[in-house]
Design a protein around this motif. Structure first.
Motif, PDB file in Angstrom:
ATOM      1  N   TYR A  28       1.488   8.215   2.760  1.00  0.00           N
ATOM      2  CA  TYR A  28       1.346   6.795   2.672  1.00  0.00           C
ATOM      3  C   TYR A  28       0.195   6.615   1.711  1.00  0.00           C
ATOM      4  CZ  TYR A  28       4.239   6.298   6.899  1.00  0.00           C
ATOM      5  OH  TYR A  28       5.391   6.380   7.574  1.00  0.00           O
ATOM      6  N   ASP A  29      -1.160   6.988   2.104  1.00  0.00           N
ATOM      7  CA  ASP A  29      -2.151   6.556   1.378  1.00  0.00           C
ATOM      8  C   ASP A  29      -2.211   6.885  -0.156  1.00  0.00           C
ATOM      9  OD1 ASP A  29      -3.433   5.482   3.730  1.00  0.00           O
ATOM     10  OD2 ASP A  29      -3.856   7.414   4.439  1.00  0.00           O
ATOM     11  N   GLU A  30      -1.838   8.084  -0.261  1.00  0.00           N
ATOM     12  CA  GLU A  30      -1.836   8.574  -1.676  1.00  0.00           C
ATOM     13  C   GLU A  30      -0.792   7.443  -2.565  1.00  0.00           C
ATOM     14  OE1 GLU A  30      -0.436  12.867  -3.997  1.00  0.00           O
ATOM     15  OE2 GLU A  30       1.077  11.950  -2.375  1.00  0.00           O
ATOM     16  N   ALA A  31       0.311   7.433  -1.929  1.00  0.00           N
ATOM     17  CA  ALA A  31       1.177   6.489  -2.862  1.00  0.00           C
ATOM     18  C   ALA A  31       0.531   4.854  -2.904  1.00  0.00           C
ATOM     19  CB  ALA A  31       2.431   6.415  -1.927  1.00  0.00           C
ATOM     20  N   ALA A  32      -0.030   4.325  -1.732  1.00  0.00           N
ATOM     21  CA  ALA A  32      -0.560   3.276  -1.724  1.00  0.00           C
ATOM     22  C   ALA A  32      -1.514   2.814  -2.709  1.00  0.00           C
ATOM     23  CB  ALA A  32      -0.951   2.672  -0.277  1.00  0.00           C
ATOM     24  N   LEU A  87      -0.801   0.148 -10.777  1.00  0.00           N
ATOM     25  CA  LEU A  87      -0.174  -1.007 -11.092  1.00  0.00           C
ATOM     26  C   LEU A  87      -0.530  -2.392 -10.819  1.00  0.00           C
ATOM     27  CD1 LEU A  87       3.553   0.788 -10.319  1.00  0.00           C
ATOM     28  CD2 LEU A  87       2.248   0.882 -12.213  1.00  0.00           C
ATOM     29  N   GLY A  88      -1.705  -2.142 -10.079  1.00  0.00           N
ATOM     30  CA  GLY A  88      -2.185  -3.349  -9.430  1.00  0.00           C
ATOM     31  C   GLY A  88      -1.511  -4.114  -8.467  1.00  0.00           C
ATOM     32  N   LEU A  89      -0.756  -3.306  -7.706  1.00  0.00           N
ATOM     33  CA  LEU A  89      -0.111  -3.859  -6.406  1.00  0.00           C
ATOM     34  C   LEU A  89      -1.150  -4.287  -5.178  1.00  0.00           C
ATOM     35  CD1 LEU A  89       3.200  -1.833  -6.295  1.00  0.00           C
ATOM     36  CD2 LEU A  89       2.617  -4.090  -7.562  1.00  0.00           C
ATOM     37  N   GLN A  90      -0.717  -4.910  -4.358  1.00  0.00           N
ATOM     38  CA  GLN A  90      -1.738  -5.237  -3.297  1.00  0.00           C
ATOM     39  C   GLN A  90      -1.103  -4.850  -2.120  1.00  0.00           C
ATOM     40  OE1 GLN A  90      -1.138  -8.329  -5.152  1.00  0.00           O
ATOM     41  NE2 GLN A  90      -2.506  -7.457  -6.916  1.00  0.00           N
ATOM     42  N   ARG A  91      -2.032  -4.163  -1.396  1.00  0.00           N
ATOM     43  CA  ARG A  91      -1.380  -3.703   0.216  1.00  0.00           C
ATOM     44  C   ARG A  91      -1.256  -4.930   1.035  1.00  0.00           C
ATOM     45  NH1 ARG A  91      -3.469   1.595   3.106  1.00  0.00           N
ATOM     46  NH2 ARG A  91      -3.895   2.127   0.979  1.00  0.00           N
ATOM     47  N   ALA A  92      -0.148  -5.553   1.524  1.00  0.00           N
ATOM     48  CA  ALA A  92       0.061  -6.785   2.178  1.00  0.00           C
ATOM     49  C   ALA A  92       0.034  -6.077   3.977  1.00  0.00           C
ATOM     50  CB  ALA A  92       1.656  -7.178   1.809  1.00  0.00           C
ATOM     51  N   GLU A  93       0.439  -5.152   4.212  1.00  0.00           N
ATOM     52  CA  GLU A  93       0.550  -4.711   5.459  1.00  0.00           C
ATOM     53  C   GLU A  93       0.365  -3.301   5.736  1.00  0.00           C
ATOM     54  OE1 GLU A  93       3.927  -6.998   7.800  1.00  0.00           O
ATOM     55  OE2 GLU A  93       4.649  -6.338   5.726  1.00  0.00           O
ATOM     56  N   GLY A 109       1.454  -9.734  -6.782  1.00  0.00           N
ATOM     57  CA  GLY A 109       1.540 -11.104  -6.972  1.00  0.00           C
ATOM     58  C   GLY A 109       1.947 -11.988  -5.947  1.00  0.00           C
ATOM     59  N   ASN A 110       2.560 -13.292  -6.188  1.00  0.00           N
ATOM     60  CA  ASN A 110       3.445 -14.125  -5.378  1.00  0.00           C
ATOM     61  C   ASN A 110       4.760 -13.783  -5.419  1.00  0.00           C
ATOM     62  OD1 ASN A 110       0.769 -15.142  -4.555  1.00  0.00           O
ATOM     63  ND2 ASN A 110       0.902 -16.578  -6.070  1.00  0.00           N
TER      64      ASN A 110
END
Length: 132
Positions: free
Chosen positions: A18-22, A29-35, A51-52
């Motif tokens: 989980y953490d390695e991938a997140a 890639l600049g993705l944000q952790r949502a949950e 983003g949105n």
């Protein structure tokens, strides 16, 4: 009578950790952790967003030999996920600077500008700026 309001909202991606991938998806890639919810028994509900867009990437930790064998190759070597951008050249340069491994040079297609890259496990993604 109106049509039902439906959409594909979440796509599950089998990962080794989980953490390695997140962290990779956030840093590269600049993705944000949502949950990030602990479900007990070592399982978590970890989602990332860009983003949105409304779409979510669910990280699903591989369990057992069969799932572990699919980490990095959920689609038999085909492009699996598509990261859409409004400025291909800006984002291509930024991803290269962060060490993202592109498998090809950018190319123009009837549908837009695109190049294939691999994530930390080898899953293939398209970086794409759709033709407007």
């Amino acid at each position: 009578m109106s049509a039902p309001d439906r959409r594909i909202a979440t796509v599950a991606l089998v990962v080794a950790d989980y953490d390695e991938a997140a962290n990779w998806y956030a840093e590269k890639l600049g993705l944000q952790r949502a949950e990030d919810v602990d479900l007990g028994g070592g399982k978590r509900w970890v989602t990332l967003v860009a983003g949105n867009s409304g779409a979510r990437l669910l990280l699903a930790k591989a369990e057992g030999e069969s799932q572990q064998a699919r980490v990095g190759d959920q689609t038999g070597g085909r492009v699996f996920l598509f990261l859409e951008t409004d400025d291909f050249h800006r984002d291509h340069a930024a991803l290269l600077a962060k060490g993202v491994a592109f498998r090809e040079e950018p190319r123009r297609e009837a549908y837009g500008t695109v190049a294939v890259f691999a994530d930390l496990y080898g899953n293939l993604w398209d970086l794409i700026e759709p033709k407007r």
